[in-house]
Design an enzyme around this catalytic site. Structure first.
Site, PDB file in Angstrom:
ATOM      1  N   ARG A  48      -6.958  36.939 -13.072  1.00 38.84           N
ATOM      2  CA  ARG A  48      -5.678  36.643 -12.410  1.00 38.84           C
ATOM      3  C   ARG A  48      -4.675  36.031 -13.396  1.00 38.84           C
ATOM      4  O   ARG A  48      -3.468  36.244 -13.254  1.00 38.84           O
ATOM      5  CB  ARG A  48      -5.901  35.698 -11.232  1.00 38.84           C
ATOM      6  CG  ARG A  48      -6.500  36.440 -10.059  1.00 38.84           C
ATOM      7  CD  ARG A  48      -6.729  35.543  -8.893  1.00 38.84           C
ATOM      8  NE  ARG A  48      -6.898  36.320  -7.676  1.00 38.84           N
ATOM      9  CZ  ARG A  48      -7.373  35.834  -6.555  1.00 38.84           C
ATOM     10  NH1 ARG A  48      -7.734  34.569  -6.477  1.00 38.84           N
ATOM     11  NH2 ARG A  48      -7.485  36.596  -5.493  1.00 38.84           N
ATOM     12  N   LYS A 209     -18.530  41.381   7.835  1.00 38.23           N
ATOM     13  CA  LYS A 209     -18.141  41.440   9.243  1.00 38.23           C
ATOM     14  C   LYS A 209     -17.248  42.625   9.615  1.00 38.23           C
ATOM     15  O   LYS A 209     -16.251  42.884   8.962  1.00 38.23           O
ATOM     16  CB  LYS A 209     -17.382  40.168   9.599  1.00 38.23           C
ATOM     17  CG  LYS A 209     -18.255  38.940   9.554  1.00 38.23           C
ATOM     18  CD  LYS A 209     -17.444  37.748   9.948  1.00 38.23           C
ATOM     19  CE  LYS A 209     -18.295  36.499   9.986  1.00 38.23           C
ATOM     20  NZ  LYS A 209     -17.453  35.320  10.106  1.00 38.23           N
ATOM     21  N   GLY A 385     -13.420  40.312  -3.924  1.00 37.88           N
ATOM     22  CA  GLY A 385     -14.188  39.618  -4.961  1.00 37.88           C
ATOM     23  C   GLY A 385     -15.513  40.244  -5.324  1.00 37.88           C
ATOM     24  O   GLY A 385     -15.811  40.449  -6.499  1.00 37.88           O
ATOM     25  N   GLY A 408      -7.597  40.012   0.326  1.00 34.51           N
ATOM     26  CA  GLY A 408      -6.987  39.907   1.658  1.00 34.51           C
ATOM     27  C   GLY A 408      -5.635  40.596   1.730  1.00 34.51           C
ATOM     28  O   GLY A 408      -5.334  41.318   2.689  1.00 34.51           O
TER      29      GLY A 408
END
Ligand code: AMP
Length: 430
Positions: A48, A209, A385, A408
């Site tokens: 990053r 999930k 990730g 996200g």
């Protein structure tokens, strides 16, 4: 024109630092320096920081005074030493080959004085924005104080563009606001791919999930030719189809973060139906690595979960008391074949409990297949990730066309949502 250039050829509708006159100005850049660190505070992945270098270097070449601000972790409005940006300052300075100054806070008189005294070509890094709860509350006064440090605002923090915080949204009310190069590149790749994918277009969605990713699955089913599902989420789909899943992680009717009921089995069923009506293929694992979850006490008397009696060659049916922990070898083969036939691949989420080495094979096979697709001229985009870690641990990161710095944010973009941190930047035609 190569496939990669076709994607990169798409221009974003927002102004970038190249569209305004930044020469000699004091520029405040929102970067995403939320990098992982080990127990001793050493940075374990500096991607990053490296991702922000083109924007920083461009602004330095225009004689700007560069002020950087970022969050790190979730300190929730409190000062925590482990979330200070001192190690980031050191690494950034090494990468740029220049001094980087740093303040002990991100607002206040001392910060203002340092920012005000900053000369062209100098760089100042502010302390973690989230040491102030006003950052995540998008507090207008806090945003105004940040804005008071500079003449121009640049958002290069794609990883937080899906959050409306003071440093990503509120601040744009007070300063000319444009995108940095990393933001531009991420948007070009992710939305460019959705608009005009080379086909076959394959998406791989894994992770824990269904509830986290059902919206992206639903939206991708309008675009892709093949959707490959792995990870624990596959078991909610398989259970819905009447397959025995043993003690695998499955989701039933749950409450989401806003307290709304989410019927995961029904959503899984709808996705399967949608794939049929759209003529896309939704593939689920046909075999599994299974293992028995057992709770044991560690030396310190803490309960921990250990995996016993693992069947590492794969099983067709998961036994009672066992959980599916990775896709099996036959599934890996089928998925790899689909990926290697593709012209465009998007991947988010691991195929199994990737952190446990014996259960990382499915994820690694997918990473290998993505690298092979790139080598054959396809476009491959990896975000999230764990999937990124898999690609990197195999040394394939150079082969992937684009590794997204925002899991996200990338998912929300793929869902078709507007990113608040992007929406508020100046439009190109304004
Ligand atoms: P996500 O953040 O949704 O991408 O999920 C990543 C997490 O999912 C990782 O921590 C994995 O260990 C976990 N995961 C993937 N597959 C499984 C599985 N079959 N059973 C339990 N956890 C899993």
């Amino acid at each position: 024109m190569s496939a990669q250039n076709m994607v990169m050829g798409k221009t974003i509708s927002k102004k970038t630092i190249e569209d305004i006159d930044v020469s000699g100005k004091r520029v405040l850049i929102r970067v995403d320096f939320n990098v992982p660190q080990d127990a001793d505070g050493r940075i374990t992945d500096d991607r990053r920081i490296k991702g922000a270098l083109p924007t920083i270097e461009y602004l330095l070449s225009k004689n700007c005074a560069v002020i950087l601000m970022s969050h790190m972790g979730r300190p929730k409005g409190q000062v925590h030493d482990k979330y200070r940006l001192d190690q980031v300052r050191v690494r950034l300075s090494e990468l740029l080959g220049r001094d980087v100054f740093k303040t002990a806070d991100c607002i206040g008189d001392i910060v203002w004085e340092k920012a005000n005294a900053l000369q062209s070509g100098q760089i100042l890094l502010l302390e973690n924005l989230r040491f102030h709860s006003e950052e995540e509350e998008n507090d207008p006064e806090f945003a105004k104080k940040l804005a008071g440090l500079a003449d121009v605002y640049v958002n290069d923090a794609f990883g937080t563009a899906h959050r409306a915080h003071a440093s990503t949204e509120g601040i744009t009310k007070y300063l000319p606001s444009v995108a940095g190069f990393l933001m531009e590149k991420e948007i070009q790749f992710l939305s460019g791919i959705l608009e005009n994918p080379g086909r076959p277009f394959v998406a791989i969605i894994g992770g824990a999930k269904v509830s986290d990713k059902i919206k992206v699955i639903d939206s991708l089913l309008d675009k892709v030719d093949v959707l490959l599902i792995g990870g624990a989420m596959a078991y909610t789909f398989l259970k819905e189809q009447g397959v025995a899943v043993g003690a695998s992680l499955v989701e039933g009717v749950i409450e989401d973060k806003k307290g709304q009921k989410v019927d995961c089995p029904a959503l899984a069923r709808q996705a399967i139906e949608k794939a049929k009506t759209n003529n896309s293929r939704l593939l689920l694992p046909v075999d599994h690595i299974q293992a028995k979850p057992v709770k044991e006490m560690d030396a310190g008397g803490h309960e921990k979960l250990v995996w016993k009696e693992a069947s590492l060659n794969g099983v067709k049916d998961i036994q009672e008391g066992f959980a599916g922990v990775d896709i099996g070898p036959e599934t890996s083969r089928i998925y790899a074949e689909e990926i290697q036939k593709a012209k465009t691949v998007i991947w988010n989420g691991p195929m199994g409990i990737f952190e446990e080495k014996p259960f990382s094979k499915g994820t690694l096979e997918v990473a290998r297949a993505c690298a092979a697709t790139s080598e054959q001229g396809g476009i491959t985009v990896v975000g999230g990730g764990d999937s990124v870690a898999a690609v990197e641990s195999l040394g394939y990161s150079q082969k992937i066309t684009h590794i997204s710095t925002g899991g996200g944010a990338a998912l929300e973009l793929l869902e078709g949502k507007t990113l608040p941190g992007l929406a508020v930047l100046e439009d190109k035609d304004a």
